[in-house]
Structures are given as structure tokens and as C-alpha cells.
Write a protein that holds these residues in place. Structure first.
Motif, short mmCIF file in Angstrom:
data_model
loop_
_atom_site.label_atom_id
_atom_site.label_comp_id
_atom_site.label_asym_id
_atom_site.label_seq_id
_atom_site.Cartn_x
_atom_site.Cartn_y
_atom_site.Cartn_z
N TYR A 1 1.46 -3.25 -8.33
CA TYR A 1 1.57 -1.81 -8.06
C TYR A 1 0.48 -1.46 -7.05
O TYR A 1 -0.69 -1.77 -7.26
CB TYR A 1 1.41 -0.97 -9.33
N ARG A 2 0.87 -0.77 -5.96
CA ARG A 2 -0.05 -0.50 -4.85
C ARG A 2 -0.23 1.01 -4.66
O ARG A 2 0.75 1.75 -4.62
CB ARG A 2 0.45 -1.17 -3.58
N ILE A 3 -1.51 1.41 -4.51
CA ILE A 3 -1.85 2.83 -4.42
C ILE A 3 -2.81 3.04 -3.25
O ILE A 3 -3.79 2.30 -3.08
CB ILE A 3 -2.54 3.32 -5.71
N ALA A 4 -2.52 4.05 -2.44
CA ALA A 4 -3.44 4.51 -1.40
C ALA A 4 -4.13 5.76 -1.91
O ALA A 4 -3.48 6.80 -2.06
CB ALA A 4 -2.69 4.79 -0.10
N ASP A 5 -5.43 5.67 -2.21
CA ASP A 5 -6.12 6.78 -2.86
C ASP A 5 -7.12 7.49 -1.95
O ASP A 5 -7.97 8.24 -2.42
CB ASP A 5 -6.82 6.31 -4.14
N LEU B 1 -5.99 5.88 4.20
CA LEU B 1 -5.19 4.72 3.80
C LEU B 1 -3.70 5.02 3.76
O LEU B 1 -2.89 4.10 3.66
CB LEU B 1 -5.63 4.23 2.41
N ILE B 2 -3.35 6.28 3.81
CA ILE B 2 -1.94 6.66 3.69
C ILE B 2 -1.23 6.41 5.02
O ILE B 2 -1.50 7.06 6.02
CB ILE B 2 -1.80 8.12 3.25
N ASP B 3 -0.35 5.43 5.01
CA ASP B 3 0.33 4.97 6.22
C ASP B 3 1.82 5.34 6.11
O ASP B 3 2.51 4.87 5.20
CB ASP B 3 0.17 3.46 6.33
N PRO B 4 2.33 6.16 7.00
CA PRO B 4 3.76 6.52 6.92
C PRO B 4 4.69 5.33 7.03
O PRO B 4 5.83 5.39 6.59
CB PRO B 4 3.94 7.50 8.08
N LEU B 5 4.20 4.22 7.61
CA LEU B 5 5.04 3.04 7.76
C LEU B 5 5.19 2.26 6.44
O LEU B 5 6.08 1.42 6.33
CB LEU B 5 4.48 2.12 8.85
N THR B 6 4.33 2.52 5.47
CA THR B 6 4.42 1.84 4.17
C THR B 6 4.69 2.82 3.03
O THR B 6 4.54 2.47 1.86
CB THR B 6 3.13 1.06 3.87
N ARG B 7 5.10 4.03 3.36
CA ARG B 7 5.25 5.07 2.34
C ARG B 7 6.31 4.73 1.30
O ARG B 7 6.28 5.28 0.19
CB ARG B 7 5.60 6.40 3.01
N ARG B 8 7.25 3.84 1.63
CA ARG B 8 8.29 3.48 0.68
C ARG B 8 7.82 2.46 -0.35
O ARG B 8 8.53 2.18 -1.32
CB ARG B 8 9.52 2.94 1.42
N GLY C 1 -8.21 -1.82 1.62
CA GLY C 1 -8.67 -0.66 0.86
C GLY C 1 -7.72 -0.12 -0.18
O GLY C 1 -8.08 0.78 -0.94
N LEU C 2 -6.49 -0.65 -0.25
CA LEU C 2 -5.55 -0.18 -1.27
C LEU C 2 -6.01 -0.60 -2.66
O LEU C 2 -6.66 -1.63 -2.83
CB LEU C 2 -4.16 -0.74 -1.01
N VAL C 3 -5.65 0.19 -3.65
CA VAL C 3 -5.83 -0.19 -5.05
C VAL C 3 -4.57 -0.94 -5.46
O VAL C 3 -3.46 -0.41 -5.34
CB VAL C 3 -6.04 1.04 -5.95
#
Length: 275
Positions: free
Chosen positions: A122-126, A130-137, A191-193
Motif C-alpha cells: 500500500y503506497r501513500i504520498a503524505d 510527493l503527489i504526482d498526477p501521473l501516479t494518482r491511480r 519519499g512515499l510511505v
């Protein structure tokens, strides 16, 4: 013949794994592609049924078929028959599901019952950067910073053979007892959790509920011991979040050595019957 397929899929646009009338599912799409390629109806069995929106990098399925349709599906290809089948299936399937390989299964193999464990991530951008629109799915965007050490402290209370009723959506007649082998949180180099979750099997919404509990601990809203309190309560608590499926991926399914596949399947079936 019993054939093993290894496949990956982006679960965003699927209504989960299992076939449902008038809905696009992974099982339905795969069975339709197999029927087109082999020109016979095929029913597949998977290692783990993923929910709506959940992804897979290492899903495993099996199906039974006579040798003749496999040979016929090769057509004029010079490839070995099962390699040709992989190529043909990927030409039929939409791009959000790919068959990675097809092999004749070892004696006694059952994609579901022979499995010894399943591993999810499970991957979280906190953080905003780190919030990348290319990996938002595939990555959950979370508004508050998470303390990974606190999440690991909470996770320690959940490891082992336990009744996870507080973390599962009840199904009539089904047990909620599972062996949670690993539950660990790290920060990736980017940097993702990232959570690593391994168990012999999972009940409905179990992983997302475990993550939801530990996210609350990671925010500092609850102490690590709260995870143990939730587990001991054996009922779902409305204060515990069931996180969005987009961050969850079935990464790998583990099987014993070939000479143990049949015995493992029999042990698993015996437990299921006892339930």
C-alpha cells in the motif's frame, strides 16, 4: 491440462476481480479473451480476489483445458504453444490487463488453495511535493504527514495468528481468523510511505482496514496500542478508516515447492471446510 497464468492489471476501471453481470471485471475480461483465443469456454480460478479499484502486479490464476485448443490457438506461430497463447491473449485484452506468462501447472497445483501466502503493498504520498498526477491511480494522496515509526509500533500488535473480525467485512459462514506474517512500513527513496502486508490469506477489506487503523496512529490521533484495542474488540469501529483501494496492489503470491503443492491445497481445503 491445467495451465497457470501470471498476470498484472490496473484495477481502476474494473469492478473487482469476480465476474458480475453487466459489469467489467478482470475475471470476465480474461475469460472472454481465453474463449476467443481457444474457441472453447474457460473458467479461471485466481489466487486472491481483488476488490473494485485494487491493482495486481502478481496475480496468479489457473484453468483446465484440453491440449487440442492450446495447439490450435498457436496458429502459424513458430513460438511454443503457451508463448503463442500469451501473445494472442495480450492482443485481445485491453491494455490495463496483461498476461505475463503461461505454463503447464505442476501436478497438484491450485492457484487458490496451493498458495502459502499473499503479499500486498500500500503506497501513500503524505506531502504535497510527493503527489504526482501521473501516479494518482496507484498512490493514495494523504493530507497529513505520517510517522512511520508509530505505524510500525501499532503494526506489531497485529502480527500473528489472530481473529481479524474488527478489520473484515463479515461474510456469512466465513471465518475471520488469519495469520498475518508481515506488516511493515517504510519510506521509499522517493519519499512515499509504503506498507508491506503478507498473510496466509485475507478476508474482505482486511488490508485496507489495517492500513486505515495504522494511518490514524501515524497521524498521532491514537497511540500504537489502539491497534491492539481494535483487534481485541472483534467488531468494526466507525472511528477506523477503510482507506481507498487506489493505493493497494497485490504484488506476489507464494507457493511451496512443486512436490508440496498438492499437500498444501489439501490442507487449505480442509481449513476452508472446517470454517
Amino acid at each position: 491440462m491445467r495451465i497457470r497464468l501470471d498476470l498484472s492489471y490496473d484495477g481502476t476501471d474494473f469492478y473487482g476481480w469476480a465476474t458480475q453481470p453487466d459489469l467489467r471485471t478482470v475475471q470476465g475480461s480474461l475469460e472472454d479473451a481465453l474463449a476467443m483465443a481457444l474457441r472453447v469456454p474457460v473458467r479461471v480460478v485466481c489466487a486472491g480476489r481483488t476488490d473494485t479499484g485494487v491493482h495486481a502486479r502478481g496475480q496468479v490464476v489457473h484453468f483446465d483445458v484440453d491440449a487440442e485448443p492450446i495447439a490450435r490457438a498457436r496458429g502459424h506461430s513458430k513460438q511454443p504453444p503457451l508463448d503463442a497463447l500469451v501473445r494472442r491473449l495480450n492482443g485481445i485484452l485491453d491494455g490495463d490487463v496483461r498476461v505475463r506468462r503461461a505454463v503447464e501447472a505442476a501436478p497438484g497445483f491450485d492457484a487458490r488453495f496451493s498458495a502459502a501466502w499473499r503479499r500486498y503493498a500500500y503506497r501513500i504520498a503524505d506531502r504535497p511535493e510527493l503527489i504526482d498526477p501521473l501516479t494518482r491511480r496507484h498512490v493514495l494522496a494523504w493530507e497529513r504527514r505520517l510517522d512511520v515509526d508509530a505505524m510500525n509500533a501499532g503494526a506489531e500488535h497485529l502480527i500473528g495468528l489472530k481473529d481479524f473480525a474488527a478489520f473484515c467485512k463479515r461474510r456469512e459462514g466465513a471465518t475471520t481468523i488469519r495469520t498475518l506474517l508481515e506488516l511493515e512500513w517504510t519510506r521509499t527513496p522517493g519519499g512515499l510511505v509504503e506498507g508491506r502486508v503478507v498473510a496466509d490469506a485475507f478476508c474482505h477489506t482486511m488490508v485496507r482496514s489495517l492500513v486505515g487503523c495504522l494511518v490514524i496512529v501515524g497521524e498521532g490521533r491514537r497511540p500504537a496500542e489502539w491497534a491492539a484495542e481494535m483487534l481485541a474488540g472483534r467488531t468494526r469501529d466507525t472511528s477506523m478508516t477503510v482507506v481507498h483501494p487506489r493505493g493497494l496492489t497485490l504484488e506476489e503470491v507464494g507457493y511451496p515447492d512443486a512436490d508440496e503443492l498438492g499437500a498444501q491445497a489439501e490442507r487449505t481445503r480442509a481449513r476452508r471446510t472446517a470454517e
